[in-house]
Design a protein around this motif. Sequence first.
Motif, PDB file in Angstrom:
ATOM      1  N   ILE A 131      -8.998  18.995   2.272  1.00 23.68           N
ATOM      2  CA  ILE A 131      -8.244  17.889   2.049  1.00 23.68           C
ATOM      3  C   ILE A 131      -8.061  17.198   3.418  1.00 23.68           C
ATOM      4  O   ILE A 131      -8.345  15.978   3.255  1.00 23.68           O
ATOM      5  N   ALA A 132      -7.722  18.084   4.201  1.00 22.92           N
ATOM      6  CA  ALA A 132      -7.462  17.149   5.648  1.00 22.92           C
ATOM      7  C   ALA A 132      -8.616  16.558   6.001  1.00 22.92           C
ATOM      8  O   ALA A 132      -8.750  15.274   6.733  1.00 22.92           O
ATOM      9  N   GLN A 133      -9.979  17.085   5.983  1.00 25.11           N
ATOM     10  CA  GLN A 133     -11.361  16.666   6.356  1.00 25.11           C
ATOM     11  C   GLN A 133     -11.412  15.230   5.297  1.00 25.11           C
ATOM     12  O   GLN A 133     -11.957  14.629   6.209  1.00 25.11           O
ATOM     13  N   ILE A 134     -11.245  15.460   4.257  1.00 28.54           N
ATOM     14  CA  ILE A 134     -11.520  14.428   3.340  1.00 28.54           C
ATOM     15  C   ILE A 134     -10.744  13.248   3.850  1.00 28.54           C
ATOM     16  O   ILE A 134     -10.935  12.072   4.089  1.00 28.54           O
ATOM     17  N   GLY A 135      -9.321  13.548   4.056  1.00 35.10           N
ATOM     18  CA  GLY A 135      -8.557  12.362   4.589  1.00 35.10           C
ATOM     19  C   GLY A 135      -8.794  11.978   5.730  1.00 35.10           C
ATOM     20  O   GLY A 135      -8.611  10.478   6.036  1.00 35.10           O
ATOM     21  N   LEU A 136      -9.299  12.567   6.634  1.00 34.51           N
ATOM     22  CA  LEU A 136      -9.749  12.250   8.182  1.00 34.51           C
ATOM     23  C   LEU A 136     -10.889  11.233   8.046  1.00 34.51           C
ATOM     24  O   LEU A 136     -10.869  10.194   8.683  1.00 34.51           O
ATOM     25  N   TYR A 137     -11.748  11.515   7.063  1.00 35.51           N
ATOM     26  CA  TYR A 137     -12.822  10.696   6.914  1.00 35.51           C
ATOM     27  C   TYR A 137     -12.639   9.387   6.367  1.00 35.51           C
ATOM     28  O   TYR A 137     -12.973   8.236   7.012  1.00 35.51           O
ATOM     29  N   TRP A 138     -12.037   9.447   5.173  1.00 34.05           N
ATOM     30  CA  TRP A 138     -11.997   8.160   4.443  1.00 34.05           C
ATOM     31  C   TRP A 138     -10.808   7.413   4.798  1.00 34.05           C
ATOM     32  O   TRP A 138     -10.777   6.181   4.717  1.00 34.05           O
ATOM     33  N   LEU A 139      -9.775   7.847   5.848  1.00 30.33           N
ATOM     34  CA  LEU A 139      -8.825   7.212   6.239  1.00 30.33           C
ATOM     35  C   LEU A 139      -8.973   6.961   7.838  1.00 30.33           C
ATOM     36  O   LEU A 139      -8.108   6.078   8.230  1.00 30.33           O
ATOM     37  N   GLY A 140      -9.590   7.644   8.395  1.00 26.93           N
ATOM     38  CA  GLY A 140      -9.709   7.596   9.690  1.00 26.93           C
ATOM     39  C   GLY A 140     -10.881   7.083  10.241  1.00 26.93           C
ATOM     40  O   GLY A 140     -11.128   6.274  11.092  1.00 26.93           O
ATOM     41  N   LEU A 141     -12.104   7.349   9.601  1.00 29.07           N
ATOM     42  CA  LEU A 141     -13.558   7.203  10.293  1.00 29.07           C
ATOM     43  C   LEU A 141     -13.957   6.114   9.584  1.00 29.07           C
ATOM     44  O   LEU A 141     -14.748   5.140   9.874  1.00 29.07           O
ATOM     45  N   ASN A 142     -14.089   6.072   8.220  1.00 28.94           N
ATOM     46  CA  ASN A 142     -14.651   5.155   7.364  1.00 28.94           C
ATOM     47  C   ASN A 142     -14.210   3.782   7.474  1.00 28.94           C
ATOM     48  O   ASN A 142     -13.120   3.527   7.471  1.00 28.94           O
ATOM     49  N   HIS A 143     -15.249   2.828   7.487  1.00 27.26           N
ATOM     50  CA  HIS A 143     -14.805   1.423   7.670  1.00 27.26           C
ATOM     51  C   HIS A 143     -14.820   0.803   6.319  1.00 27.26           C
ATOM     52  O   HIS A 143     -15.959   0.511   5.551  1.00 27.26           O
ATOM     53  N   PRO A 144     -13.708   0.469   5.660  1.00 29.83           N
ATOM     54  CA  PRO A 144     -13.771   0.241   4.178  1.00 29.83           C
ATOM     55  C   PRO A 144     -14.269  -1.608   4.340  1.00 29.83           C
ATOM     56  O   PRO A 144     -14.366  -2.254   5.050  1.00 29.83           O
ATOM     57  N   ASN A 145     -14.857  -1.542   2.866  1.00 35.80           N
ATOM     58  CA  ASN A 145     -15.665  -2.742   2.484  1.00 35.80           C
ATOM     59  C   ASN A 145     -14.576  -3.865   2.146  1.00 35.80           C
ATOM     60  O   ASN A 145     -14.254  -3.830   0.959  1.00 35.80           O
ATOM     61  N   ARG A 146     -13.783  -4.484   2.770  1.00 34.83           N
ATOM     62  CA  ARG A 146     -12.656  -5.428   2.381  1.00 34.83           C
ATOM     63  C   ARG A 146     -12.592  -6.739   3.043  1.00 34.83           C
ATOM     64  O   ARG A 146     -13.033  -6.949   4.202  1.00 34.83           O
TER      65      ARG A 146
END
Length: 146
Positions: A131-146
């Motif tokens: 969960i921590a790794q998933i959160g770090l990726y999607w909320l820390g590393l991923n650049h959202p398409n917004r």
Amino acid sequence: MTLTESPDLLIVEDNPNDLELTLRALRKKSVVSGIVTVKDGAEALDYLFYRGRFAKRPQCTPKVIFLDLKLPKVDGMEVLRQIRSNDRTRTIPVVMLTSSQQERDVMESYRLGVNSYIVKPVDFEKFAESIAQIGLYWLGLNHPNR
């Protein structure tokens, strides 16, 4: 349900133990500042589409959705289908976070547009770390398409 003005994360989870472990793992790593939790697919759709008790909530979308597959009222596949069929929610990253390892569930999730399919580990420590790794990726590393 926890409600914040500008959520980073929407968690759709009917199992209170899995929800608590998820929240604990995310808070421990200080990954998320705003979290909204709902306990079934109907609540998730109401939240995302401003219906029912969520009709007057602030106009904002989560940065990512953690979605369980096996949910009461409306299952995760139908929630995903509706998210992807709406122009406003189509680009929100969705992580299917489930105990199902069935190939048909994996294939159908990807066919419907899930961004990631994660099988929940049974072991608490592995679950928390995942969960921590998933959160770090999607909320820390991923650049959202917004």
